[in-house]
Each structure stands twice: as structure tokens, then as C-alpha cells.
Design a protein around this motif. Structure first.
Motif, PDB file in Angstrom:
ATOM      1  N   TRP A  99     -44.915 -23.771  77.045  1.00  0.00           N
ATOM      2  CA  TRP A  99     -45.195 -24.934  77.895  1.00  0.00           C
ATOM      3  C   TRP A  99     -44.144 -25.067  78.995  1.00  0.00           C
ATOM      4  O   TRP A  99     -44.433 -25.572  80.082  1.00  0.00           O
ATOM      5  N   HIS A 100     -42.933 -24.642  78.697  1.00  0.00           N
ATOM      6  CA  HIS A 100     -41.818 -24.771  79.641  1.00  0.00           C
ATOM      7  C   HIS A 100     -41.526 -23.465  80.373  1.00  0.00           C
ATOM      8  O   HIS A 100     -40.503 -23.349  81.060  1.00  0.00           O
ATOM      9  N   GLY A 101     -42.401 -22.458  80.195  1.00  0.00           N
ATOM     10  CA  GLY A 101     -42.198 -21.184  80.861  1.00  0.00           C
ATOM     11  C   GLY A 101     -41.091 -20.346  80.267  1.00  0.00           C
ATOM     12  O   GLY A 101     -40.549 -19.456  80.944  1.00  0.00           O
ATOM     13  N   GLU A 102     -40.748 -20.606  78.998  1.00  0.00           N
ATOM     14  CA  GLU A 102     -39.671 -19.877  78.339  1.00  0.00           C
ATOM     15  C   GLU A 102     -40.233 -18.897  77.317  1.00  0.00           C
ATOM     16  O   GLU A 102     -41.315 -19.092  76.767  1.00  0.00           O
ATOM     17  N   ASP A 103     -39.459 -17.853  77.046  1.00  0.00           N
ATOM     18  CA  ASP A 103     -39.885 -16.793  76.128  1.00  0.00           C
ATOM     19  C   ASP A 103     -39.319 -16.982  74.725  1.00  0.00           C
ATOM     20  O   ASP A 103     -38.232 -17.534  74.537  1.00  0.00           O
ATOM     21  N   SER A 104     -40.068 -16.475  73.742  1.00  0.00           N
ATOM     22  CA  SER A 104     -39.584 -16.378  72.370  1.00  0.00           C
ATOM     23  C   SER A 104     -39.866 -14.967  71.872  1.00  0.00           C
ATOM     24  O   SER A 104     -40.857 -14.348  72.262  1.00  0.00           O
ATOM     25  N   VAL A 105     -38.989 -14.472  71.008  1.00  0.00           N
ATOM     26  CA  VAL A 105     -39.155 -13.147  70.422  1.00  0.00           C
ATOM     27  C   VAL A 105     -38.911 -13.259  68.924  1.00  0.00           C
ATOM     28  O   VAL A 105     -37.903 -13.839  68.497  1.00  0.00           O
ATOM     29  N   SER A 106     -39.828 -12.723  68.128  1.00  0.00           N
ATOM     30  CA  SER A 106     -39.688 -12.710  66.680  1.00  0.00           C
ATOM     31  C   SER A 106     -39.718 -11.277  66.179  1.00  0.00           C
ATOM     32  O   SER A 106     -40.622 -10.514  66.521  1.00  0.00           O
ATOM     33  N   CYS A 107     -38.711 -10.907  65.376  1.00  0.00           N
ATOM     34  CA  CYS A 107     -38.663  -9.605  64.710  1.00  0.00           C
ATOM     35  C   CYS A 107     -38.690  -9.866  63.210  1.00  0.00           C
ATOM     36  O   CYS A 107     -37.790 -10.539  62.688  1.00  0.00           O
ATOM     37  N   ALA A 108     -39.692  -9.364  62.523  1.00  0.00           N
ATOM     38  CA  ALA A 108     -39.865  -9.711  61.112  1.00  0.00           C
ATOM     39  C   ALA A 108     -40.121  -8.463  60.281  1.00  0.00           C
ATOM     40  O   ALA A 108     -40.955  -7.630  60.640  1.00  0.00           O
ATOM     41  N   ASN A 109     -39.412  -8.378  59.152  1.00  0.00           N
ATOM     42  CA  ASN A 109     -39.622  -7.281  58.213  1.00  0.00           C
ATOM     43  C   ASN A 109     -40.205  -7.814  56.908  1.00  0.00           C
ATOM     44  O   ASN A 109     -39.832  -7.390  55.824  1.00  0.00           O
ATOM     45  N   VAL A 110     -41.126  -8.757  57.040  1.00  0.00           N
ATOM     46  CA  VAL A 110     -41.787  -9.383  55.897  1.00  0.00           C
ATOM     47  C   VAL A 110     -43.261  -8.985  55.919  1.00  0.00           C
ATOM     48  O   VAL A 110     -43.628  -8.028  56.589  1.00  0.00           O
ATOM     49  N   SER A 111     -44.109  -9.707  55.204  1.00  0.00           N
ATOM     50  CA  SER A 111     -45.527  -9.353  55.225  1.00  0.00           C
ATOM     51  C   SER A 111     -46.094  -9.542  56.634  1.00  0.00           C
ATOM     52  O   SER A 111     -45.632 -10.404  57.388  1.00  0.00           O
ATOM     53  N   PRO A 112     -47.084  -8.740  57.017  1.00  0.00           N
ATOM     54  CA  PRO A 112     -47.656  -8.879  58.359  1.00  0.00           C
ATOM     55  C   PRO A 112     -48.192 -10.281  58.630  1.00  0.00           C
ATOM     56  O   PRO A 112     -47.959 -10.837  59.711  1.00  0.00           O
ATOM     57  N   GLY A 113     -48.898 -10.854  57.647  1.00  0.00           N
ATOM     58  CA  GLY A 113     -49.455 -12.180  57.861  1.00  0.00           C
ATOM     59  C   GLY A 113     -48.384 -13.214  58.141  1.00  0.00           C
ATOM     60  O   GLY A 113     -48.507 -14.041  59.054  1.00  0.00           O
ATOM     61  N   GLU A 164     -28.929  -8.997  73.457  1.00  0.00           N
ATOM     62  CA  GLU A 164     -28.094  -8.586  74.577  1.00  0.00           C
ATOM     63  C   GLU A 164     -28.894  -8.283  75.841  1.00  0.00           C
ATOM     64  O   GLU A 164     -28.457  -8.621  76.949  1.00  0.00           O
ATOM     65  N   GLU A 165     -30.054  -7.663  75.705  1.00  0.00           N
ATOM     66  CA  GLU A 165     -30.805  -7.237  76.887  1.00  0.00           C
ATOM     67  C   GLU A 165     -31.843  -8.265  77.345  1.00  0.00           C
ATOM     68  O   GLU A 165     -31.870  -8.663  78.495  1.00  0.00           O
ATOM     69  N   ARG A 166     -32.690  -8.710  76.419  1.00  0.00           N
ATOM     70  CA  ARG A 166     -33.803  -9.581  76.804  1.00  0.00           C
ATOM     71  C   ARG A 166     -33.405 -11.049  76.861  1.00  0.00           C
ATOM     72  O   ARG A 166     -33.909 -11.799  77.692  1.00  0.00           O
ATOM     73  N   ALA A 167     -32.533 -11.480  75.961  1.00  0.00           N
ATOM     74  CA  ALA A 167     -31.977 -12.841  75.954  1.00  0.00           C
ATOM     75  C   ALA A 167     -33.046 -13.931  76.095  1.00  0.00           C
ATOM     76  O   ALA A 167     -33.006 -14.737  77.039  1.00  0.00           O
ATOM     77  N   PRO A 168     -34.026 -13.986  75.170  1.00  0.00           N
ATOM     78  CA  PRO A 168     -35.030 -15.062  75.246  1.00  0.00           C
ATOM     79  C   PRO A 168     -34.424 -16.403  74.877  1.00  0.00           C
ATOM     80  O   PRO A 168     -33.315 -16.483  74.323  1.00  0.00           O
ATOM     81  N   SER A 169     -35.155 -17.471  75.151  1.00  0.00           N
ATOM     82  CA  SER A 169     -34.661 -18.806  74.798  1.00  0.00           C
ATOM     83  C   SER A 169     -34.568 -18.983  73.291  1.00  0.00           C
ATOM     84  O   SER A 169     -33.675 -19.666  72.792  1.00  0.00           O
ATOM     85  N   VAL A 170     -35.517 -18.398  72.547  1.00  0.00           N
ATOM     86  CA  VAL A 170     -35.467 -18.416  71.080  1.00  0.00           C
ATOM     87  C   VAL A 170     -35.694 -16.998  70.578  1.00  0.00           C
ATOM     88  O   VAL A 170     -36.641 -16.334  70.987  1.00  0.00           O
ATOM     89  N   ALA A 171     -34.803 -16.554  69.696  1.00  0.00           N
ATOM     90  CA  ALA A 171     -34.930 -15.245  69.067  1.00  0.00           C
ATOM     91  C   ALA A 171     -34.875 -15.432  67.556  1.00  0.00           C
ATOM     92  O   ALA A 171     -33.952 -16.083  67.047  1.00  0.00           O
TER      93      ALA A 171
END
Length: 355
Positions: free
Chosen positions: A42-56, A111-118
């Protein structure tokens, strides 16, 4: 969870890679409230999630594609556009896969992408806790391994933000665990009691959730619901029973085919490694591996409801917070740090000052 995909209720694992798509086809939507990723968009900001859990579980961090989700079963960018992600494709659960993902999270995402929430979601120590006794050497090694990876992330964050004012660092667990005491075949019990026709019948479907279960009814307003509730109330392995108006006490809706939820009765004895807390589980017909003596969660027993939370930076003062807090408080805390609205959320931003 149980879904009606056109031929009556059927139990589906929410951890399966296709569950998000099944749920959308069956119900017309995924989640009923916006995710953190959507609020950032909504605010034009990025989020990135890296997960090693179940796909769902990984995909429901952002089921409608407002940010970036990286997972071995498939990675997606905004709009849920599939992306080529060889760094995630080969990951396996366990500390080795967690280590590779953490390296990538620190170097590429922070370090490289620096999203608002990681967000980094490790498989350990949950993965080993499900496959070894709690407190055993294997389990303690998994905890130590996860701790080292969290330290790596923290050191990266503080190298990027030496003052500790710009980046809010949050680490915690989503649950604790109880040692599995027994496995309850709830479906068979319902059949034996004359409350369900067969394992394949769809008038009543059990959705196992570890030390809890939810029950779905083809006729949610019919007399089968109170009959099943009365039966369960008389079972000594049932700890708490939620039906009717009591569903709200467990944060559950009362207007869906899911009309009964049970949390299984826990015991406050210790396992061979000195870890307190035992509870039975509801047998999952899709998982034939014995869970007896290993860790599990899903219900309301004390030890599985004692996760930890550490917050550092962003104006938080050192010290223990002794007032109650909840998982739903994490997102408002992050949004406050980002100067974004959060007053419409169930949770509250956690206090910065120690009291």
C-alpha cells in the motif's frame, strides 16, 4: 483444514505446495485480513520472505503476491510471478539448508536488496524437534545451530546499522512443544460411536493439527454437531472443547463448516531428558511415521504456548517486558517502526520501554 472442492468436504494439508491454490478455488480467497506484505505494498514498499519450512506455510506469508517469497518448492515475485531461484531450489530442511538460506539472506536480501521488511524462517529447531526427543543431544544441537544462524543475521544487521536506530531486529519462535504421549485415531472413534459412516464419508471430517484437531460438518446447522460435541466432552484425552459461542474464545469463526475444535489434554511430567510437558496427538492418516516420544504442538498446553521473543534496535530499551504479549503483536510493532498505520489490527505495538 477441510475444504469443499465440489464433491463434499475433504481434509487437505495446509503445508502442501498447492494448498493456497486449492483454498482460493474452493473459497474464492486466501486470507481474510491483509498480510504484512500487502500493507507494505500500500505504501510502495517491498517485503522479502525466505522460508525453509513447509511450502504452504511459506506461501501464506504472502499468499496474494504483494512481495517476494523464496522457497525450494518454487519462488515468486510481486503478482505471484514465478521467478528463477536456483539458490532456493536445492534447499532441504535441517541445519544445512538453514545455513545456506541464512548466508543468502544476509548477503543478497539484507545487504544488496534492503527491503523494508525481510523475514527469515528457519526449519530448526522445529524440524529436529518433530523427529527426536525434546532435550536430546540431536535437539540441543539443532537449537545451537539455529542460535548461531540468528547471531549471523544479528551481526549483519548491526554492521549495516551500527547505531541500532534504523533497523528493528526481531527474533522469536511461533510456538513451543510438548512430548507426544499417545496418538488418538479420532476418525475411528467417531465411526465406532456411530457419528461418522466411514473414513471416506464426508458428513463429518477431522482435520488433525498435532495436539489439537478441528472438525468440519457438511450440515453445520444439523444435530450432528451437538451430538459430536457431547461425545467429545466425555473423552478423557480432550483437554479443552470449543463449539458454538466458545469457538470465539480460541479465535475461531463460528459461521463456517468448522464447528468444533479440541485441544488435547496435557500432562506436566518430564521426558527422559528433563523437558516438561506431554500431550497426545490426533493421528494424521497422511503421515505414517510414529511421533511417540518426539515433539509436537498445535494445542493449548502450557509448554507449546511459551515461545520466546527478542526485540533489539529501533528505540527499544534493554530489559524484560513482563506484560502479556502475543504473536499478533509482532506485525504492529514492525509497522510502527516503519511509521505505517496499524490501529486496525488485533495486536498492539510492543512497548519500547522496559517496565
Amino acid at each position: 483444514m477441510a475444504l469443499d472442492e465440489g464433491e463434499g468436504l475433504v481434509c487437505r494439508s495446509a503445508g502442501a505446495p498447492d494448498f493456497r491454490d486449492r483454498m482460493r478455488r474452493a473459497t474464492g480467497r486466501t486470507l481474510h485480513v491483509p498480510t504484512l506484505a500487502e500493507r507494505l505494498r500500500w505504501h510502495g514498499e517491498d517485503s522479502v520472505s525466505c522460508a525453509n519450512v513447509s511450502p504452504g506455510a511459506a506461501y501464506f506469508q504472502d499468499p496474494d503476491g504483494h512481495g517476494w517469497v523464496h522457497h525450494s518448492a518454487g519462488s515468486f515475485g510481486p503478482g505471484r510471478v514465478p521467478i528463477d531461484d536456483p539458490a532456493s531450489a536445492g534447499l532441504t530442511k535441517g541445519i544445512a539448508g538453514d545455513r545456506v538460506m541464512t548466508e543468502r539472506f544476509c548477503s543478497d536480501v539484507l545487504e544488496e536488496r534492503a527491503p523494508s521488511v525481510a523475514i527469515l524462517w528457519l526449519s530448526e529447531p522445529d524440524y529436529t524437534g518433530h523427529h527426536a526427543p525434546l532435550g536430546s543431544p540431536q535437539h540441543l544441537a539443532a537449537i545451537a545451530g539455529a542460535d548461531a544462524l540468528v547471531k549471523q543475521v544479528f551481526e549483519t544487521v548491526r554492521r549495516l546499522d551500527p547505531t541500532g536506530q534504523d533497523i528493528l531486529f526481531v527474533t522469536g519462535s511461533d510456538h513451543g512443544m510438548e512430548t507426544v504421549a499417545d496418538s488418538i485415531d479420532l476418525t475411528e472413534l467417531l465411526i465406532a460411536a456411530g457419528l461418522k459412516e466411514s473414513r471416506e464419508s464426508r458428513e463429518l471430517v477431522v482435520a488433525p493439527n498435532g495436539t489439537a484437531a478441528t472438525l468440519y460438518f457438511a450440515d453445520p446447522e444439523g444435530d450432528l454437531v451437538p451430538r459430536v460435541a457431547r461425545f467429545l466432552a466425555g473423552e478423557n484425552w480432550v483437554g479443552e472443547l470449543f463449539a458454538g459461542e466458545r469457538l470465539a474464545m480460541a479465535g475461531l469463526p463460528a459461521d463456517t463448516p468448522m464447528r468444533i475444535a479440541v485441544s488435547l489434554a496435557g500432562e506436566d511430567r518430564v521426558n527422559p531428558y528433563g523437558v516438561a510437558g506431554y500431550a497426545p496427538i490426533v493421528q494424521d492418516p497422511s503421515d505414517s511415521e510414529s511421533k511417540i516420544g518426539f515433539g509436537q504442538h498445535g494445542g493449548l498446553s502450557p509448554n507449546e504456548q511459551r515461545p520466546f521473543l527478542i526485540v533489539e534496535g529501533g528505540g527499544f530499551q534493554p530489559g524484560v517486558r513482563r506484560q502479556p504479549s502475543s504473536l499478533v503483536d509482532i506485525a504492529p510493532t514492525a509497522l510502527r517502526h516503519l511509521h505505517m498505520d496499524h490501529d486496525d489490527m488485533d495486536g498492539r505495538a510492543l512497548p519500547r520501554d522496559a517496565t
